[in-house]
Motif scaffolding. Structure first.
Motif, PDB file in Angstrom:
ATOM      1  N   ASP A 118       0.826  -1.221   0.000  1.00 14.66           N
ATOM      2  CA  ASP A 118       0.000   0.000   0.000  1.00 14.66           C
ATOM      3  C   ASP A 118       0.857   1.266   0.000  1.00 14.66           C
ATOM      4  O   ASP A 118       0.451   2.305  -0.510  1.00 14.66           O
ATOM      5  N   MET A 119       2.090   1.175   0.531  1.00 10.29           N
ATOM      6  CA  MET A 119       3.027   2.309   0.443  1.00 10.29           C
ATOM      7  C   MET A 119       3.398   2.543  -1.028  1.00 10.29           C
ATOM      8  O   MET A 119       3.434   3.679  -1.507  1.00 10.29           O
ATOM      9  N   PHE A 120       3.644   1.433  -1.727  1.00  7.02           N
ATOM     10  CA  PHE A 120       3.961   1.486  -3.160  1.00  7.02           C
ATOM     11  C   PHE A 120       2.817   2.165  -3.932  1.00  7.02           C
ATOM     12  O   PHE A 120       3.020   3.062  -4.742  1.00  7.02           O
ATOM     13  N   TYR A 121       1.594   1.748  -3.605  1.00  4.66           N
ATOM     14  CA  TYR A 121       0.389   2.303  -4.237  1.00  4.66           C
ATOM     15  C   TYR A 121       0.291   3.809  -3.956  1.00  4.66           C
ATOM     16  O   TYR A 121       0.068   4.619  -4.859  1.00  4.66           O
ATOM     17  N   CYS A 122       0.488   4.189  -2.685  1.00  2.00           N
ATOM     18  CA  CYS A 122       0.354   5.606  -2.298  1.00  2.00           C
ATOM     19  C   CYS A 122       1.444   6.475  -2.928  1.00  2.00           C
ATOM     20  O   CYS A 122       1.182   7.622  -3.297  1.00  2.00           O
ATOM     21  N   MET A 123       2.654   5.920  -3.059  1.00  2.00           N
ATOM     22  CA  MET A 123       3.736   6.680  -3.705  1.00  2.00           C
ATOM     23  C   MET A 123       3.425   6.893  -5.188  1.00  2.00           C
ATOM     24  O   MET A 123       3.641   7.967  -5.737  1.00  2.00           O
ATOM     25  N   LYS A 124       2.901   5.843  -5.836  1.00  2.00           N
ATOM     26  CA  LYS A 124       2.515   5.963  -7.259  1.00  2.00           C
ATOM     27  C   LYS A 124       1.408   7.025  -7.409  1.00  2.00           C
ATOM     28  O   LYS A 124       1.438   7.840  -8.328  1.00  2.00           O
ATOM     29  N   LEU A 125       0.441   6.985  -6.491  1.00  2.00           N
ATOM     30  CA  LEU A 125      -0.658   7.968  -6.522  1.00  2.00           C
ATOM     31  C   LEU A 125      -0.090   9.387  -6.380  1.00  2.00           C
ATOM     32  O   LEU A 125      -0.487  10.301  -7.112  1.00  2.00           O
ATOM     33  N   LEU A 126       0.848   9.552  -5.457  1.00  2.00           N
ATOM     34  CA  LEU A 126       1.462  10.863  -5.231  1.00  2.00           C
ATOM     35  C   LEU A 126       2.231  11.331  -6.474  1.00  2.00           C
ATOM     36  O   LEU A 126       2.075  12.459  -6.931  1.00  2.00           O
ATOM     37  N   GLU A 127       3.033  10.420  -7.029  1.00  2.00           N
ATOM     38  CA  GLU A 127       3.853  10.786  -8.194  1.00  2.00           C
ATOM     39  C   GLU A 127       2.993  11.132  -9.408  1.00  2.00           C
ATOM     40  O   GLU A 127       3.300  12.046 -10.161  1.00  2.00           O
ATOM     41  N   GLU A 128       1.898  10.392  -9.586  1.00  2.00           N
ATOM     42  CA  GLU A 128       1.114  10.566 -10.821  1.00  2.00           C
ATOM     43  C   GLU A 128       0.020  11.618 -10.715  1.00  2.00           C
ATOM     44  O   GLU A 128      -0.428  12.150 -11.729  1.00  2.00           O
ATOM     45  N   THR A 129      -0.450  11.916  -9.484  1.00  2.00           N
ATOM     46  CA  THR A 129      -1.573  12.858  -9.369  1.00  2.00           C
ATOM     47  C   THR A 129      -1.266  14.041  -8.442  1.00  2.00           C
ATOM     48  O   THR A 129      -2.018  15.009  -8.416  1.00  2.00           O
ATOM     49  N   GLY A 130      -0.203  13.927  -7.632  1.00  2.00           N
ATOM     50  CA  GLY A 130       0.069  14.975  -6.643  1.00  2.00           C
ATOM     51  C   GLY A 130      -0.795  14.856  -5.403  1.00  2.00           C
ATOM     52  O   GLY A 130      -0.796  15.732  -4.550  1.00  2.00           O
ATOM     53  N   ILE A 131      -1.551  13.741  -5.301  1.00  2.00           N
ATOM     54  CA  ILE A 131      -2.430  13.548  -4.126  1.00  2.00           C
ATOM     55  C   ILE A 131      -1.684  12.723  -3.076  1.00  2.00           C
ATOM     56  O   ILE A 131      -1.166  11.645  -3.381  1.00  2.00           O
ATOM     57  N   CYS A 132      -1.641  13.244  -1.863  1.00  2.23           N
ATOM     58  CA  CYS A 132      -0.900  12.570  -0.786  1.00  2.23           C
ATOM     59  C   CYS A 132      -1.873  11.945   0.205  1.00  2.23           C
ATOM     60  O   CYS A 132      -2.640  12.651   0.857  1.00  2.23           O
ATOM     61  N   VAL A 133      -1.871  10.617   0.279  1.00  2.00           N
ATOM     62  CA  VAL A 133      -2.673   9.900   1.277  1.00  2.00           C
ATOM     63  C   VAL A 133      -1.715   9.027   2.091  1.00  2.00           C
ATOM     64  O   VAL A 133      -0.571   8.835   1.700  1.00  2.00           O
ATOM     65  N   VAL A 134      -2.175   8.528   3.234  1.00  2.00           N
ATOM     66  CA  VAL A 134      -1.299   7.742   4.106  1.00  2.00           C
ATOM     67  C   VAL A 134      -1.631   6.252   3.962  1.00  2.00           C
ATOM     68  O   VAL A 134      -2.792   5.871   4.088  1.00  2.00           O
ATOM     69  N   PRO A 135      -0.619   5.413   3.686  1.00  2.00           N
ATOM     70  CA  PRO A 135      -0.906   3.979   3.533  1.00  2.00           C
ATOM     71  C   PRO A 135      -1.423   3.344   4.830  1.00  2.00           C
ATOM     72  O   PRO A 135      -1.021   3.739   5.927  1.00  2.00           O
ATOM     73  N   GLY A 136      -2.306   2.379   4.674  1.00  2.00           N
ATOM     74  CA  GLY A 136      -2.891   1.686   5.826  1.00  2.00           C
ATOM     75  C   GLY A 136      -1.860   1.010   6.699  1.00  2.00           C
ATOM     76  O   GLY A 136      -2.061   0.855   7.908  1.00  2.00           O
ATOM     77  N   SER A 137      -0.716   0.616   6.101  1.00  2.00           N
ATOM     78  CA  SER A 137       0.325  -0.059   6.891  1.00  2.00           C
ATOM     79  C   SER A 137       0.871   0.864   7.981  1.00  2.00           C
ATOM     80  O   SER A 137       1.422   0.404   8.972  1.00  2.00           O
ATOM     81  N   GLY A 138       0.702   2.185   7.825  1.00  2.00           N
ATOM     82  CA  GLY A 138       1.119   3.124   8.871  1.00  2.00           C
ATOM     83  C   GLY A 138       0.216   3.085  10.094  1.00  2.00           C
ATOM     84  O   GLY A 138       0.602   3.533  11.168  1.00  2.00           O
ATOM     85  N   PHE A 139      -0.999   2.551   9.927  1.00  2.00           N
ATOM     86  CA  PHE A 139      -1.966   2.503  11.031  1.00  2.00           C
ATOM     87  C   PHE A 139      -2.144   1.083  11.567  1.00  2.00           C
ATOM     88  O   PHE A 139      -2.693   0.887  12.635  1.00  2.00           O
ATOM     89  N   GLY A 140      -1.694   0.098  10.749  1.00  2.00           N
ATOM     90  CA  GLY A 140      -1.937  -1.306  11.073  1.00  2.00           C
ATOM     91  C   GLY A 140      -3.213  -1.773  10.396  1.00  2.00           C
ATOM     92  O   GLY A 140      -4.171  -1.006  10.252  1.00  2.00           O
ATOM     93  N   GLN A 141      -3.207  -3.024   9.917  1.00  2.00           N
ATOM     94  CA  GLN A 141      -4.377  -3.587   9.231  1.00  2.00           C
ATOM     95  C   GLN A 141      -4.222  -5.102   9.243  1.00  2.00           C
ATOM     96  O   GLN A 141      -3.133  -5.619   9.475  1.00  2.00           O
ATOM     97  N   ARG A 142      -5.323  -5.801   9.024  1.00  5.56           N
ATOM     98  CA  ARG A 142      -5.248  -7.261   8.996  1.00  5.56           C
ATOM     99  C   ARG A 142      -4.344  -7.708   7.853  1.00  5.56           C
ATOM    100  O   ARG A 142      -4.369  -7.140   6.773  1.00  5.56           O
ATOM    101  N   GLU A 143      -3.561  -8.761   8.125  1.00  2.00           N
ATOM    102  CA  GLU A 143      -2.657  -9.351   7.137  1.00  2.00           C
ATOM    103  C   GLU A 143      -3.403  -9.578   5.814  1.00  2.00           C
ATOM    104  O   GLU A 143      -4.516 -10.096   5.811  1.00  2.00           O
ATOM    105  N   GLY A 144      -2.778  -9.157   4.710  1.00  2.00           N
ATOM    106  CA  GLY A 144      -3.381  -9.413   3.389  1.00  2.00           C
ATOM    107  C   GLY A 144      -4.432  -8.398   2.963  1.00  2.00           C
ATOM    108  O   GLY A 144      -5.000  -8.511   1.884  1.00  2.00           O
ATOM    109  N   THR A 145      -4.720  -7.395   3.828  1.00  2.00           N
ATOM    110  CA  THR A 145      -5.640  -6.332   3.384  1.00  2.00           C
ATOM    111  C   THR A 145      -4.839  -5.049   3.235  1.00  2.00           C
ATOM    112  O   THR A 145      -3.809  -4.868   3.899  1.00  2.00           O
ATOM    113  N   TYR A 146      -5.305  -4.169   2.333  1.00  2.00           N
ATOM    114  CA  TYR A 146      -4.597  -2.916   2.073  1.00  2.00           C
ATOM    115  C   TYR A 146      -5.578  -1.758   2.101  1.00  2.00           C
ATOM    116  O   TYR A 146      -6.710  -1.901   1.639  1.00  2.00           O
ATOM    117  N   HIS A 147      -5.127  -0.634   2.650  1.00  2.00           N
ATOM    118  CA  HIS A 147      -5.987   0.548   2.785  1.00  2.00           C
ATOM    119  C   HIS A 147      -5.159   1.802   2.587  1.00  2.00           C
ATOM    120  O   HIS A 147      -3.927   1.736   2.510  1.00  2.00           O
TER     121      HIS A 147
END
Length: 423
Positions: free
Chosen positions: A363-392
């Motif tokens: 999800d960090m990879f996803y958020c970095m791609k989102l930032l690079e391609e759109t300029g939108i900055c969101v925080v990956p779910g892994s920074g907050f904790g999430q169930r194994e195998g889910t992404y937010h």
């Protein structure tokens, strides 16, 4: 984000900061009255003096009155109120006095996953043991007591769990706990002799029909003396959220009940090491708990501004949920409260592989791609904790409606392209 400050709050803080303005006809009388009262509580009638470590007395009295009004008459004692540097300072201070022991007797602190990272950071800094309990995403991020039981009994093997943290309304998950859930949690804490921390900084931010904020203190009181006289509880509030959004003032308070008198003495001693919370923040907190009332000249404008902020947030909460749920591979639970969406995103296995190659969480990879391609900055779910195998990811709903619509459209286009690229 374009949110306008609440005029009355800024007027009172301005008057306190520069008392010569008390003679100015540009300021309303009700603002002057509050500023005079606050200044009388300050050494030398000035915000520039240190205050008592627990905070200015008259502000603590106002906080106690606010809690009594909010909770329908449940008594609150100003002596149990501590003004803090934002809610974070109070949470860290309480954790500090609760954590002790070594090895298997080291204090365990139970926190919700996903959580606000202040908790994991404070626990790690104090060298305590983090005990995760998972919120139920399938059930609108509800808190299930059976999950608390599981987490507690597993933790007893390697630490001494003594503290249970609850964030209500939830950050980053935005759920608002119902009364039954809070009763169950209190009963569990009573049974297991756990110290309860109720992080209630989003108490003004409740949007969904049929949802209502219930404070832990109020429910604890209504459960009867067996609970009310025994369960140790610290509740937190702040100037940073709600309709105020005054995070830079670093204003907050905590109410701590059923603390042993000797430990209370230690808490006051611990707080006096940091002298006192910022005095302008204390003044800002006072306006949150002592706003204009019907009949005062600033009331109409205050209510208009407050309701405008909260109605806008409610509109944006619904808009965000609806738009996310139209995107294939994204699911967003209802945003019942707080200020964030925490949608679950589907990440294809090819993208997961590429993320691993870059030594990144998917999800960090996803958020970095989102930032690079759109300029939108969101925080990956892994920074907050999430169930194994889910992404937010966590995204704020604060931008103005028109900007938010454009932003959500961009996220949608990005997500669809991302799925196509890594399908």
């Amino acid at each position: 984000m374009g949110q306008r400050p609440i005029t009355f709050l800024r007027q009172v803080v301005a008057l306190c900061t520069y008392p010569n303005l008390l003679d100015s006809p540009s300021f309303p009388e009700d603002a002057k009255k509050r500023a005079r009262r606050i200044l009388q509580g300050c050494g030398g009638n000035s915000l520039g003096s240190y205050t008592a470590s627990q905070g200015i007395n008259c502000i603590r009295e106002d906080v106690a009155s606010y809690i009594e009004r909010r909770d329908g008459g449940v008594p609150a004692d100003p002596d149990n109120i501590y003004l803090t540097t934002g809610a974070s300072d109070g949470i860290s201070a309480i954790l500090k006095i609760l954590i002790s022991g070594g090895g298997k007797s080291r204090t365990g602190v139970m926190i919700p996953i996903p959580q606000y990272p202040l908790y994991s950071a404070a626990i790690s800094e104090l060298d305590a043991i983090q005990v995760n309990y998972y919120l139920d995403e399938e059930n609108c991020w509800a808190l299930n007591v059976n999950e608390l039981r599981r987490a507690l009994s597993e933790a007893k093997a390697y630490c001494n769990p003594k503290v249970l943290c609850i964030i209500n309304p939830g950050n980053p998950t935005g759920q608002v706990q119902n009364r039954k859930c809070i009763e169950d949690v209190i009963h569990f804490a009573w049974e297991e002799k756990l110290f309860l921390l109720a992080d209630e900084v989003y108490q003004d931010n409740v949007y969904s029909e049929g949802c209502q904020f219930h404070s832990f203190k109020k429910i604890l009181y209504e459960m009867g003396p067996e609970y009310y006289n025994n369960v140790e509880l610290a509740s937190f509030h702040s100037t940073s959220k709600g309709y105020m959004g005054e995070c830079g003032y670093r204003g907050g308070y905590m109410e701590v009940i059923n603390l042993h008198p000797e430990i209370k003495g230690q808490l006051v001693k611990l707080l006096s090491v940091r002298l006192c919370p910022p005095v302008s923040g204390q003044a800002a907190m006072d306006i949150v708990v002592n706003p204009p009332v019907p009949g005062e000249e600033s009331y109409a404008q205050f209510i208009k501004e407050k309701e405008s902020v909260l109605n806008n947030l409610a509109k944006k909460a619904k808009l965000t949920e609806d738009m996310f749920n139209k995107i294939p591979g994204v699911h967003c639970n209802p945003l019942q409260g707080a200020m964030y969406a925490f949608p679950r995103i589907f990440i294809p296995s090819k993208a997961i592989e590429e993320a691993k190659a870059h030594k990144m969480a998917p999800d960090m990879f996803y958020c970095m791609k989102l930032l690079e391609e759109t300029g939108i900055c969101v925080v990956p779910g892994s920074g907050f904790g999430q169930r194994e195998g889910t992404y937010h990811f966590r995204m704020t709903i604060l931008p103005p409606v028109e900007k938010l619509k454009i932003l959500l459209e961009k996220v949608k286009d990005f997500h669809i392209k991302f799925l196509e690229k890594y399908a």
